[in-house]
Design an enzyme around this catalytic site. Structure first.
Site, PDB file in Angstrom:
ATOM      1  N   HIS A 222       1.257  -1.476  -0.095  1.00 34.94           N
ATOM      2  CA  HIS A 222      -0.165   0.304   0.019  1.00 34.94           C
ATOM      3  C   HIS A 222       0.867   1.279   0.262  1.00 34.94           C
ATOM      4  CE1 HIS A 222      -3.322   2.538   0.437  1.00 34.94           C
ATOM      5  NE2 HIS A 222      -3.399   2.154   1.764  1.00 34.94           N
ATOM      6  N   HIS A 261      -2.615  -2.222 -10.207  1.00 37.11           N
ATOM      7  CA  HIS A 261      -3.491  -1.600  -8.616  1.00 37.11           C
ATOM      8  C   HIS A 261      -4.055  -2.672  -9.363  1.00 37.11           C
ATOM      9  CE1 HIS A 261      -5.812   0.891  -7.747  1.00 37.11           C
ATOM     10  NE2 HIS A 261      -5.085   1.966  -7.166  1.00 37.11           N
ATOM     11  N   ASP A 312       3.342   5.398  -7.280  1.00 38.65           N
ATOM     12  CA  ASP A 312       3.939   5.177  -6.342  1.00 38.65           C
ATOM     13  C   ASP A 312       5.456   5.693  -7.899  1.00 38.65           C
ATOM     14  OD1 ASP A 312       3.165   5.499  -3.325  1.00 38.65           O
ATOM     15  OD2 ASP A 312       2.075   3.222  -3.991  1.00 38.65           O
TER      16      ASP A 312
HETATM   17  N1  COA Z   1       4.827  -6.474 -10.286  1.00 34.98           N
HETATM   18  C1  COA Z   1       4.545  -7.327 -10.882  1.00 34.98           C
HETATM   19  N2  COA Z   1       3.704  -8.296 -11.514  1.00 34.98           N
HETATM   20  C2  COA Z   1       2.593  -7.566 -10.524  1.00 34.98           C
HETATM   21  C3  COA Z   1       2.734  -6.679 -10.280  1.00 34.98           C
HETATM   22  C4  COA Z   1       4.134  -6.121  -9.759  1.00 34.98           C
HETATM   23  N3  COA Z   1       3.903  -4.965  -9.420  1.00 34.98           N
HETATM   24  N4  COA Z   1       1.629  -5.861  -9.739  1.00 34.98           N
HETATM   25  C5  COA Z   1       0.657  -7.403 -10.750  1.00 34.98           C
HETATM   26  N5  COA Z   1       1.618  -8.700 -10.396  1.00 34.98           N
HETATM   27  C6  COA Z   1       0.831  -9.197 -11.445  1.00 34.98           C
HETATM   28  C7  COA Z   1       0.931 -10.310 -10.482  1.00 34.98           C
HETATM   29  O1  COA Z   1       1.954 -10.980  -9.991  1.00 34.98           O
HETATM   30  C8  COA Z   1      -0.142 -11.405 -11.313  1.00 34.98           C
HETATM   31  O2  COA Z   1       0.621 -12.569 -12.096  1.00 34.98           O
HETATM   32  P1  COA Z   1       0.110 -14.003 -11.931  1.00 34.98           P
HETATM   33  O3  COA Z   1      -1.605 -14.166 -12.672  1.00 34.98           O
HETATM   34  O4  COA Z   1       1.549 -14.444 -13.444  1.00 34.98           O
HETATM   35  O5  COA Z   1       0.037 -14.026 -10.530  1.00 34.98           O
HETATM   36  C9  COA Z   1      -1.314 -10.841 -11.736  1.00 34.98           C
HETATM   37  O6  COA Z   1      -0.107  -9.310 -11.974  1.00 34.98           O
HETATM   38  C10 COA Z   1      -2.582 -10.601 -10.684  1.00 34.98           C
HETATM   39  O7  COA Z   1      -1.680  -9.712  -9.554  1.00 34.98           O
HETATM   40  P2  COA Z   1      -2.547  -9.576  -8.148  1.00 34.98           P
HETATM   41  O8  COA Z   1      -1.785  -9.385  -6.749  1.00 34.98           O
HETATM   42  O9  COA Z   1      -3.655 -10.506  -8.417  1.00 34.98           O
HETATM   43  O10 COA Z   1      -3.426  -7.799  -8.185  1.00 34.98           O
HETATM   44  P3  COA Z   1      -4.093  -7.385  -7.152  1.00 34.98           P
HETATM   45  O11 COA Z   1      -4.975  -6.269  -7.728  1.00 34.98           O
HETATM   46  O12 COA Z   1      -4.101  -8.429  -5.753  1.00 34.98           O
HETATM   47  O13 COA Z   1      -2.844  -6.809  -7.096  1.00 34.98           O
HETATM   48  C11 COA Z   1      -0.969  -4.779  -6.427  1.00 34.98           C
HETATM   49  C12 COA Z   1      -2.342  -5.219  -7.608  1.00 34.98           C
HETATM   50  C13 COA Z   1      -1.202  -2.778  -6.119  1.00 34.98           C
HETATM   51  C14 COA Z   1      -1.124  -5.107  -4.448  1.00 34.98           C
HETATM   52  C15 COA Z   1      -0.043  -4.956  -7.060  1.00 34.98           C
HETATM   53  O14 COA Z   1      -0.150  -5.072  -8.118  1.00 34.98           O
HETATM   54  C16 COA Z   1       1.194  -4.922  -6.299  1.00 34.98           C
HETATM   55  O15 COA Z   1       1.405  -5.448  -5.322  1.00 34.98           O
HETATM   56  N6  COA Z   1       1.939  -3.858  -6.770  1.00 34.98           N
HETATM   57  C17 COA Z   1       3.259  -3.877  -6.230  1.00 34.98           C
HETATM   58  C18 COA Z   1       3.064  -2.141  -5.489  1.00 34.98           C
HETATM   59  C19 COA Z   1       2.897  -0.757  -5.680  1.00 34.98           C
HETATM   60  O16 COA Z   1       2.910  -0.108  -6.371  1.00 34.98           O
HETATM   61  N7  COA Z   1       1.453  -0.776  -4.320  1.00 34.98           N
HETATM   62  C20 COA Z   1       0.928   0.318  -5.213  1.00 34.98           C
HETATM   63  C21 COA Z   1      -0.404   0.075  -4.921  1.00 34.98           C
HETATM   64  S1  COA Z   1      -1.160   1.954  -5.190  1.00 34.98           S
END
Ligand code: COA
Length: 377
Positions: A222, A261, A312
């Protein structure tokens, strides 16, 4: 863990409540606060206007805005025992831990504002005014800077910059901090806002709700992501190595912070705005290294994974060029999001229903109790 039928892991796509505060169109990359487009607010308004908008549902008149500015100025000073307490916290502590403690402890000095209800608007203003002082008091002590002064003459953005940098920020620096505060002020039911609303929904008080929210924002998935982006850039070192390092990380299934996201399926509009500001600040400081590296990271991550940047990705580069240390990035986020958290808590109090979902039980159902003496070991 495999998903059981009927279970929405992470509450993805679950509509948990109704709200008038914030709207995200994740397919078109639009973000609205109380109906106003974030691009207009970032271009034309200030954090004070946005806080008013989030709390009252309308833009302030000039008089209302001046009143709020005065209130913020008057509410910045912390009670002396709280300042003493922050001064006694070990200097190696994490600023987000200090902030969580500070918010929780401030409640002890505000008994009238810790009763839930519409009167909590006073608490919302007090917390929004006080957060930069809590962060600044701790940071200045560990950096060996003189104690903070309340500076009622400064806007929230300029005060935050003064508190962290110990100098008058330039007009451009104040503007970019103000834009960052506007962009981070609310984001619908993100994890920390949801945590705040869950706490408020038990009829607990605003300070408890914001304490929950600060603890939730701290996590790297987050609010902690922007700090990790800078760590990534430092690890990569030079623009030439971006492609190799990012590809290696992706092949190890590592997450690249600042991308992806839960709601946006296209580029986060806040990333679009901050990208431009990262370039502007880079130019003004004669240092476009971060900007160029981030552009390259974007190119590789989009090509390899189809992911778009989120808010971010660029914020950390802006703060670093201003001279702000990485562990203060998330506290700055909190100093802005507190406006949104408190707006949501006020809305929760207006139409309160205890938030209490249920879980699918996967454990045993027929175990017989074994007396301690019969368990061995
Ligand atoms: N880097 C690499 N792969 C990513 C990714 C990232 N930042 N964000 C998502 N993915 C990939 C996941 O590994 C997953 O791949 P898979 O289906 O092959 O396993 C797919 O995309 C879906 O990811 P998921 O975790 O299910 O999506 P989510 O909706 O739960 O995730 C976040 C949202 C924000 C938690 C996620 O994108 C993330 O961890 N981002 C990095 C942290 C970040 O920047 N946070 C700030 C948010 S404003």
């Amino acid at each position: 863990m495999a998903e059981s039928p009927g279970v929405q892991r992470g509450l993805e796509d679950v509509i948990a409540l109704e709200s008038r505060i914030c709207f995200i169109d994740g397919d078109r990359g639009r973000l609205l606060y109380q109906g106003y487009d974030i691009r207009d607010l970032a271009a034309h308004s200030t954090f004070e206007e946005v806080a008013y908008l989030l709390w009252y549902g309308r833009l302030p008149t000039a008089t209302q805005l001046a009143d709020l500015r005065r209130r913020f100025g008057a509410l910045r000073t912390l009670p002396t025992p709280l300042i003493d307490r922050i001064q006694s916290i070990p200097t190696e502590s994490t600023p987000m831990d200090v902030l969580r403690t500070g918010v929780s402890e401030l409640a002890l000095f505000e008994p009238d504002e810790t009763k839930p209800g519409s009167g909590s608007i006073g608490g919302a203003q007090r917390l929004t005014a006080a957060l930069p002082t809590i962060i600044g008091t701790f940071h200045r002590r560990r950096a060996g800077l003189p104690p903070i002064r309340a500076r009622p003459d400064l806007s929230q953005a300029a005060y935050l910059a003064y508190a962290l940098l110990d100098r008058e920020p330039t007009e451009l620096e104040t503007k970019v901090i103000d834009v960052a505060l506007v962009l981070h002020a609310d984001h619908e039911l993100n994890a920390s806002t949801f945590a705040a609303r869950v706490t408020a929904s038990t009829l607990s008080d605003l300070y408890s709700a914001v304490t929950s929210a600060v603890g939730t924002l701290k996590g790297p998935l987050h609010g902690g992501a922007n700090e990790r982006v800078l760590e990534l850039l430092d690890e990569i070192g030079t623009p030439e190595l971006v492609e190799t390092v990012i590809k290696a990380k992706l092949s190890r299934h590592e997450r690249i912070m600042g991308f992806g996201h839960r709601v946006y399926k296209v580029e986060d509009p806040r990333a679009t705005i901050l990208r431009e500001w990262s370039r502007k600040i880079g130019e003004s400081k004669g240092n476009l290294r971060y900007f160029e590296m981030l552009r390259k990271v974007e190119e590789v991550v989009h090509r390899e994974k189809g992911l778009y940047p989120n808010v971010d990705l660029y914020s950390g580069s802006v703060y670093t060029l201003l001279g702000i240390p990485p562990d203060l990035f998330t506290p700055i986020f909190a100093a802005s999001r507190v406006a949104g958290w408190t707006a949501h808590v006020l809305e929760e109090y207006e139409d309160l229903r205890l938030i209490r979902p249920t879980s699918k039980y996967l454990g045993a159902t027929d175990l017989s109790y074994v007396p301690l003496a019969a368990r061995g070991g």
